[in-house]
Design a protein around this motif. Structure first.
Motif, mmCIF file in Angstrom:
data_model
loop_
_atom_site.group_PDB
_atom_site.id
_atom_site.type_symbol
_atom_site.label_atom_id
_atom_site.label_comp_id
_atom_site.label_asym_id
_atom_site.label_seq_id
_atom_site.Cartn_x
_atom_site.Cartn_y
_atom_site.Cartn_z
ATOM 1 N N SER A 1 0.835 -1.215 0.000
ATOM 2 C CA SER A 1 0.000 0.000 0.000
ATOM 3 C C SER A 1 0.868 1.264 0.000
ATOM 4 N N LEU A 2 1.930 1.252 0.807
ATOM 5 C CA LEU A 2 2.771 2.455 0.869
ATOM 6 C C LEU A 2 3.529 2.670 -0.442
ATOM 7 N N ASP A 3 3.857 1.573 -1.126
ATOM 8 C CA ASP A 3 4.563 1.701 -2.405
ATOM 9 C C ASP A 3 3.624 2.061 -3.553
ATOM 10 N N ARG A 4 2.338 1.837 -3.358
ATOM 11 C CA ARG A 4 1.379 2.037 -4.452
ATOM 12 C C ARG A 4 0.238 2.948 -4.004
ATOM 13 N N PRO A 5 0.537 4.269 -3.903
ATOM 14 C CA PRO A 5 -0.521 5.196 -3.468
ATOM 15 C C PRO A 5 -1.749 5.134 -4.376
ATOM 16 N N GLU A 6 -1.540 4.760 -5.643
ATOM 17 C CA GLU A 6 -2.692 4.711 -6.560
ATOM 18 C C GLU A 6 -3.675 3.601 -6.162
ATOM 19 N N ILE A 7 -3.191 2.633 -5.345
ATOM 20 C CA ILE A 7 -4.101 1.618 -4.798
ATOM 21 C C ILE A 7 -4.563 2.041 -3.396
ATOM 22 N N ALA B 1 1.807 2.134 20.265
ATOM 23 C CA ALA B 1 0.560 2.442 20.981
ATOM 24 C C ALA B 1 0.289 3.945 21.030
ATOM 25 N N LYS B 2 1.367 4.740 20.908
ATOM 26 C CA LYS B 2 1.181 6.204 20.967
ATOM 27 C C LYS B 2 0.600 6.733 19.658
ATOM 28 N N GLU B 3 0.630 5.907 18.612
ATOM 29 C CA GLU B 3 0.237 6.391 17.283
ATOM 30 C C GLU B 3 -1.151 5.955 16.863
ATOM 31 N N VAL B 4 -1.698 4.927 17.536
ATOM 32 C CA VAL B 4 -2.956 4.352 17.046
ATOM 33 C C VAL B 4 -4.015 4.296 18.159
ATOM 34 N N ASP B 5 -5.262 3.974 17.748
ATOM 35 C CA ASP B 5 -6.364 3.907 18.710
ATOM 36 C C ASP B 5 -6.584 2.497 19.236
ATOM 37 N N PHE B 6 -6.073 1.504 18.528
ATOM 38 C CA PHE B 6 -6.230 0.119 19.007
ATOM 39 C C PHE B 6 -5.206 -0.787 18.331
ATOM 40 N N PHE B 7 -5.038 -1.940 18.964
ATOM 41 C CA PHE B 7 -4.218 -3.013 18.377
ATOM 42 C C PHE B 7 -5.123 -4.198 18.083
ATOM 43 N N SER B 8 -4.866 -4.862 16.971
ATOM 44 C CA SER B 8 -5.555 -6.118 16.709
ATOM 45 C C SER B 8 -4.463 -7.143 16.410
ATOM 46 N N VAL C 1 2.302 -4.452 9.907
ATOM 47 C CA VAL C 1 3.148 -3.361 10.385
ATOM 48 C C VAL C 1 4.382 -3.985 11.023
ATOM 49 N N SER C 2 5.576 -3.473 10.629
ATOM 50 C CA SER C 2 6.782 -4.011 11.271
ATOM 51 C C SER C 2 7.551 -2.928 12.017
ATOM 52 N N GLY C 3 7.167 -1.663 11.801
ATOM 53 C CA GLY C 3 7.872 -0.597 12.498
ATOM 54 C C GLY C 3 7.063 0.691 12.518
ATOM 55 N N LEU C 4 7.576 1.639 13.276
ATOM 56 C CA LEU C 4 6.848 2.899 13.494
ATOM 57 C C LEU C 4 6.619 3.687 12.210
ATOM 58 N N SER C 5 7.646 3.728 11.340
ATOM 59 C CA SER C 5 7.510 4.620 10.179
ATOM 60 C C SER C 5 6.368 4.188 9.266
ATOM 61 N N GLU C 6 6.107 2.878 9.204
ATOM 62 C CA GLU C 6 4.988 2.441 8.353
ATOM 63 C C GLU C 6 3.666 3.010 8.869
ATOM 64 N N VAL C 7 3.501 2.986 10.184
ATOM 65 C CA VAL C 7 2.255 3.518 10.751
ATOM 66 C C VAL C 7 2.169 5.013 10.476
ATOM 67 N N ARG C 8 3.286 5.696 10.657
ATOM 68 C CA ARG C 8 3.267 7.150 10.443
ATOM 69 C C ARG C 8 2.967 7.485 8.987
ATOM 70 N N LEU C 9 3.581 6.746 8.074
ATOM 71 C CA LEU C 9 3.348 7.015 6.642
ATOM 72 C C LEU C 9 1.897 6.719 6.265
ATOM 73 N N ALA C 10 1.371 5.627 6.817
ATOM 74 C CA ALA C 10 -0.020 5.269 6.492
ATOM 75 C C ALA C 10 -0.968 6.348 7.020
ATOM 76 N N LYS C 11 -0.688 6.833 8.234
ATOM 77 C CA LYS C 11 -1.558 7.863 8.800
ATOM 78 C C LYS C 11 -1.408 9.189 8.055
ATOM 79 N N GLU C 12 -0.211 9.429 7.559
ATOM 80 C CA GLU C 12 0.018 10.644 6.778
ATOM 81 C C GLU C 12 -0.829 10.592 5.491
ATOM 82 N N MET C 13 -0.864 9.420 4.895
ATOM 83 C CA MET C 13 -1.667 9.249 3.683
ATOM 84 C C MET C 13 -3.153 9.437 4.009
ATOM 85 N N LEU C 14 -3.543 8.953 5.176
ATOM 86 C CA LEU C 14 -4.944 9.115 5.597
ATOM 87 C C LEU C 14 -5.253 10.607 5.775
#
Ligand code: PEP
Ligand code: MG
Length: 590
Positions: free
Chosen positions: A375-381, A455-462, A405-418
């Motif tokens: 998803s991060l590599d393909r913003p068009e998707i 946990a500081k970046e998201v509202d829940f864990f699954s 998710v394997s690290g913090l930057s992925e979460v940050r990038l995904a949220k940035e896209m959101l």
């Protein structure tokens, strides 16, 4: 009715992956051609059958030669050579001998003996690792059709056309084969490959299709039309069942039905432990067709919507666009309102379809380009999916979560896209839920280890235990050869789950489990004891998990979980949790 009264009852043991019982004739393989009728032939009439087979082959060969000549006149050499190859198949002496042998041995009509030999031959071809050779099965199927048509016979080939209700036997099935199965026709399936945690097995459980995997080479000898019982509880495939066995299974079916009705009567009861701890009990789905089952189960919303099957449907040329996705997400959000639906963004790769064909196959697809990485590599998707989820959030309670998710930057990038998508929708005056919740799937050990950071970046864990286990113990979740090592109660897995839940609690966010562990009644005491707040399971599993939750005391589970965290062996942990489970709801194990 048994298909062949002379045949002995035979039991083939596989691995049960989806409970339930199916009683029907067998249809070998998802693909292929329809079977001819079968009848017994007396010893004296066998020479006639050999002759009928010879004649059919001769006729098929002359048809093929004619087509080849016509094609050679009209088009390129290459196309006419295909038919030359077809003729060569019919000149293969070893194959012809096998058919003659089968006529004598089975004492059955020639067309059925030919059919049975060719089905086994095709199954063997489908196992060839070389993709080019594997693709040649289509040519062989063509030849088979031609020979069967060439039999001069008044018989119609109708017995087990896939339009009839059947048990499907296949070398392997991919998740989309399973997702698109016609439930009214496929009463159950058994495969040679596969494992409990493959997506194929997960979908079978979710759709309530009884299924067995890991039948090994045994399937090569199973003949189409054989009457059978598939027991998805114990993993038995019973060929040519006797009347007594059939009666036993009819009784088991009745008993299960009664137990199911009793569980269904708790549909509207709260999922709360005896000492008052509420557990959110939600459902996992991958298809919109599962929504009625979710409703029927009384689940409080959807804890995992796997969007792969919507986005990567083989029958469509392209990924559904933003408005098509908006329609699907809105339909789900409305169906489960006022409860939430957690939309998981595309998790392609692994054992699921890839988001796009790669030039080279990945040597280790589970460690490769899958989940949030794609998803991060393909913003068009990624962007149309996020925008569609946001748009649907105006019509119900929608949350988003990110897979692998394997690290913090992925979460940050995904949220940035959101955030970018939100800004765009603002400018376009499109309404959406401004406070939409976002979660991270914890299914990679590195994510569990830094759960405090995430946990500081998201509202829940699954917690996605299917992947968390495979990555923790380095065991491919779909590989039957190492399935014994795939241990949900491995102490390392339990510690990672514990660590994640604690990190979540300290940051004030909730943690749920949406992997298959959540639907295993033996493990409910352990998960509740470790402190999970949500369990998301297949719609068919909701009633028994609800009953399990209501039978347990959280305090007692927590004490047991403390002991489990000190244990060194997965078997010991399994024993601790199973003992509590059997103490309080032994009837669910029957
Ligand atoms: C998991 O890994 O546990 C999970 C729920 O995701 P999936 O099975 O779709 O990989
Ligand atoms: Mg996963």
């Amino acid at each position: 009715m048994p298909s062949n009264t002379l045949a002995l009852e035979t039991i083939i043991q596989g691995i049960p992956v989806s409970p339930g019982i199916a009683i029907a004739p067998i249809h070998v393989t998802a693909r292929g051609f329809s079977a001819p009728e079968v009848y017994e032939v007396s010893e004296t009439n066998l020479p006639q059958e050999h002759q009928r087979f010879e004649d059919a082959v001769t006729r098929a060969k002359s048809d093929l030669a004619e087509i080849q000549t016509r094609l050679a006149e009209l088009s390129s050499d290459e196309e006419s050579r295909i038919f030359e190859a077809h003729i060569m198949v019919l000149e293969d002496q070893a194959l012809l001998k096998r058919v003659h042998h089968a006529i004598d041995e089975r004492q059955q009509n020639a067309e059925f003996a030919f059919y049975a030999v060719m089905q086994n031959f095709l199954e063997a071809m489908r196992r060839i690792p070389d993709p080019y050779l594997r693709e040649r099965t289509a040519d062989i199927e063509d030849v088979c059709e031609r020979v069967l048509d060439a039999f001069e016979s008044s018989l119609t080939r109708k017995n087990i056309r896939p339009e009839d209700r059947h048990i499907l036997i296949a070398y392997d099935l991919n998740p989309s084969d399973t997702a698109t199965m016609d439930r009214s026709l496929v009463l159950g399936f058994a495969t040679e490959m596969g494992s409990v945690n493959s997506h194929t097995a997960i979908i079978a459980r979710s759709l309530g299709i009884p299924a067995i995997v890991g039948l090994d080479e045994a399937i090569i000898d199973i003949t189409a039309l054989t009457h059978a019982i598939l027991d998805g509880y114990t993993g038995k495939l019973i060929l040519h069942p006797t009347e007594a066995t059939l009666n036993t299974y009819r009784m088991i079916e009745q008993k299960k039905l009664r137990a199911r009705t009793a569980l269904d009567s708790l549909r509207d009861a709260e999922s709360i432990t005896r000492d008052g701890r509420k557990i959110t009990l939600s459902a996992n789905i991958g298809l919109l067709e599962e929504l009625p089952a979710v409703k029927k189960s009384g689940a409080t919303g959807i804890g995992l919507y796997r969007t792969e099957f919507l986005l990567l449907n083989e029958e469509h040329d392209a990924i559904p666009n933003e408005s098509e996705q908006t329609n699907a997400y809105t339909q789900i959000a409305k169906a489960v309102a006022p409860h939430p639906v957690i939309i998981r963004t595309l998790d392609s790769g692994g054992d699921k379809l890839p988001a796009e064909p790669l030039s080279e196959p990945e040597p280790n697809p589970f460690l490769g380009w899958r989940g949030i990485r794609v998803s991060l590599d393909r913003p068009e998707i990624f962007k149309p999916q996020l925008r569609a989820a946001l748009r649907a959030s105006a019509f119900g309670k929608v949350a988003l979560m990110f897979p692998l998710v394997s690290g913090l930057s992925e979460v940050r990038l995904a949220k940035e896209m959101l955030r970018i998508c939100m800004d765009e929708l603002h400018k376009e005056n499109v309404p959406f839920d401004e406070s939409i919740q976002t979660g991270a799937m914890i299914e990679v050990p590195s994510a569990a280890m830094i759960a405090d950071v995430l946990a500081k970046e998201v509202d829940f864990f699954s917690i996605g235990t299917n992947d968390l286990i495979q990555y923790t113990v380095a065991v491919d979740r779909v590989n039957p050869y190492v399935a014994d090592l795939y241990k949900p109660t491995h102490p390392a897995v339990i510690r990672l789950i514990h660590r994640t839940i604690n990190a979540g609690a300290q940051a004030g966010i909730w943690t749920g489990v949406c992997g298959e562990m959540a639907g295993d009644i033996s493990l409910t005491p352990l998960l509740i004891g470790l402190g999970v707040e949500e369990l998301s399971v297949g719609p068919q599993q909701v009633p028994s998990i609800r009953k399990a939750i209501r039978s347990l005391s959280h305090a007692e589970c927590a004490c047991m979980a403390d002991d489990a965290l000190k244990a060194s062996l997965s078997a010991d942990i399994l024993k601790l949790t199973s003992t509590l489970a059997k103490k309080y709801y032994s009837e669910l194990f029957e």
